[in-house]
Design an enzyme around this catalytic site. Structure first.
Site, PDB file in Angstrom:
ATOM      1  CG  ASP A 191      -1.893   1.126   1.237  1.00  0.00           C
ATOM      2  OD1 ASP A 191      -1.529   2.204   0.587  1.00  0.00           O
ATOM      3  OD2 ASP A 191      -2.929   1.085   2.138  1.00  0.00           O
ATOM      4  CE  LYS A 238      -7.657   8.662   2.015  1.00  0.00           C
ATOM      5  NZ  LYS A 238      -6.986   7.147   2.668  1.00  0.00           N
TER       6      LYS A 238
HETATM    7  C1  LIG Z   1      -7.460   6.163   2.950  1.00  0.00           C
HETATM    8  C2  LIG Z   1      -6.564   4.841   2.769  1.00  0.00           C
HETATM    9  C3  LIG Z   1      -6.991   3.691   2.580  1.00  0.00           C
HETATM   10  C4  LIG Z   1      -8.609   3.439   2.128  1.00  0.00           C
HETATM   11  O1  LIG Z   1      -8.759   4.221   1.089  1.00  0.00           O
HETATM   12  P1  LIG Z   1     -10.384   4.496   0.692  1.00  0.00           P
HETATM   13  O2  LIG Z   1     -10.288   5.448  -0.736  1.00  0.00           O
HETATM   14  O3  LIG Z   1     -10.822   5.567   1.767  1.00  0.00           O
HETATM   15  O4  LIG Z   1     -10.959   3.255   0.681  1.00  0.00           O
HETATM   16  C5  LIG Z   1      -6.131   2.615   2.545  1.00  0.00           C
HETATM   17  N1  LIG Z   1      -4.835   2.910   2.998  1.00  0.00           N
HETATM   18  C6  LIG Z   1      -4.396   3.902   3.306  1.00  0.00           C
HETATM   19  C7  LIG Z   1      -2.773   3.971   3.752  1.00  0.00           C
HETATM   20  C8  LIG Z   1      -5.164   5.014   3.292  1.00  0.00           C
HETATM   21  O5  LIG Z   1      -4.835   6.294   3.913  1.00  0.00           O
END
Ligand SMILES: *Cc1c(COP(=O)(O)O)cnc(C)c1O
Length: 393
Positions: A182, A207
């Protein structure tokens, strides 16, 4: 692939090309003999015939994400999802089944943690956890448990600890495991995990990729076509596809990805050094600083830019951090990250609210922690804003 150009998808019929991808706000596409042949031959994975399978606007966003990760061809090696969690859950369930083991970082995004704690075990998988920054523990646990999948986040929240991506990739591949990363906090501006050995990168495109706090979306990127197909089949059956309008906003946001990230990372680095001199502050956590505990790994994993996330620990504990947060006028008191506006939150009542004070401390999250996602306001405006918030009694 290096060309910073939009190329229309299959459904385009005109002789002139739009510069910007149209929003194909359609669920379905008129079929011809070739389309039927593809649907019958390959299950429709590659044909544009129904938007849950493929859509030209969604394809445009996918090609752009793949390009940011330095991989893929014109067709793109990314899949776009309805959210980051859809990308993460769909990818993990595609790769992990009953009887399989996952070795995962202990520090993960809260909903990913739920997935690892509850949902994967409910499917019959075993999940073993290790501290994200403890490379020896990764090596030992991977060798001992022979996992199918190894899972970590480039940068942890809110401690901004690093996974040593090349080292963990090597350990994973030595036992035939897939390494899923991630990369939401680090972004492909700072590091491209596929170039460091990761097999799949998953991201909350909500994000920094989309970058304007106006769309929820996710992405999974890989250079392995067989793996891409495995995940795409689950995207189709689980149904977490992106809406074309959301995909358009994502594509639109990514047009300025590099300039936004260059500015936000530069500001974060400058602000980190300025805040280190402020008497109200006990500790500054920024991966670009020499006093960061993983500074050596940062030089390997994110050599050019250390990200736009900045964590500070204030004297006076969580109550004081909450009071400072409420007095901000430039920074916005909100969760999430990656917007053009600086978003500031306190983990104790947001991302980590379901932990006790002792559990947070055990996880290394000090009382008084403030997390900042740096936007485009510049370090002077942000420093002045934080100072007036520190000074108000
Ligand atoms: C926000 C986030 C997610 C989840 O993403 P969504 O678009 O809200 O489903 C997963 N991993 C990290 C590190 C995040 O900041």
């Amino acid at each position: 692939m290096d060309q910073n150009r939009y190329r229309p998808g299959r459904a385009h019929t005109s002789r002139t090309y739009p510069v910007i991808p149209p929003i194909y706000q359609t669920t379905t596409f008129e079929l011809d003999d070739r389309a039927y042949a593809d649907i019958q031959g390959e299950g429709g994975l590659h044909e544009t015939w129904y938007t849950r399978f493929n859509n030209p606007t969604v394809d445009a966003a996918a090609a752009e994400v793949a390009r940011l990760h330095g991989g893929g061809d014109e067709a793109g090696h990314s899949l776009i999802f309805a959210s980051g969690m859809a990308a993460i859950a769909t990818t993990l369930v595609s790769l992990v089944g009953a009887g399989d083991t996952v070795v995962a970082a202990r520090q993960t995004y809260g909903d990913t943690d739920d997935l690892l704690r509850r949902d994967l075990p409910a499917l019959g998988a075993t999940v073993v956890r290790v501290d994200a920054h403890d490379t020896d523990a990764w090596r030992t646990m991977i060798a001992e448990h022979q996992p199918k999948v190894v899972y970590g986040e480039t940068l942890s929240n809110p401690q901004l600890r690093l996974v040593d991506l090349p080292a963990v990739a090597e350990a994973a591949h030595a036992v035939g495991a897939r390494f899923v990363v991630d990369n939401t906090f680090a972004t492909p501006y700072c590091t491209r995990p596929l170039e460091l050995g990761a097999d799949v990168v998953v991201e909350s495109a909500t994000k920094f990729l989309a970058g304007h706090s106006d769309v929820v979306a996710g992405a999974a990127t890989t250079r392995d076509p067989a793996l891409l197909e495995e995940v795409q089949r689950r995207l189709i059956t689980f149904g977490g596809c992106a809406d074309p309008h959301a995909a358009f906003l994502l594509w639109r946001g990514m047009r300025t990805f590099r300039v936004r990230l260059a500015e936000s990372c530069r500001t974060a680095a400058a602000l980190a050094d300025l805040l280190a001199k402020e008497p109200a502050i006990r500790d500054v956590i920024y991966p670009g600083r020499n006093d960061h505990p993983d500074a050596a790994v940062v030089r390997r994993v994110m050599p050019d830019a250390a990200g736009a996330m900045l964590t500070v620990v204030l004297h006076g504990g969580d109550e004081r951090a909450g009071a400072v947060l409420r007095r901000l006028r430039v920074g916005v008191e909100a969760t999430s990250l990656g917007g053009v506006e600086t978003l500031v939150s306190t983990p104790f009542n947001s991302s980590h609210f379901n932990m006790t004070d002792e559990e947070r401390l055990a996880a290394g999250i000090q009382p008084g922690t403030l997390r900042l996602s740096i936007g485009l306001e510049g370090e002077e405006a942000l420093l002045a804003d934080l100072r007036q918030a520190f000074d108000t009694p």
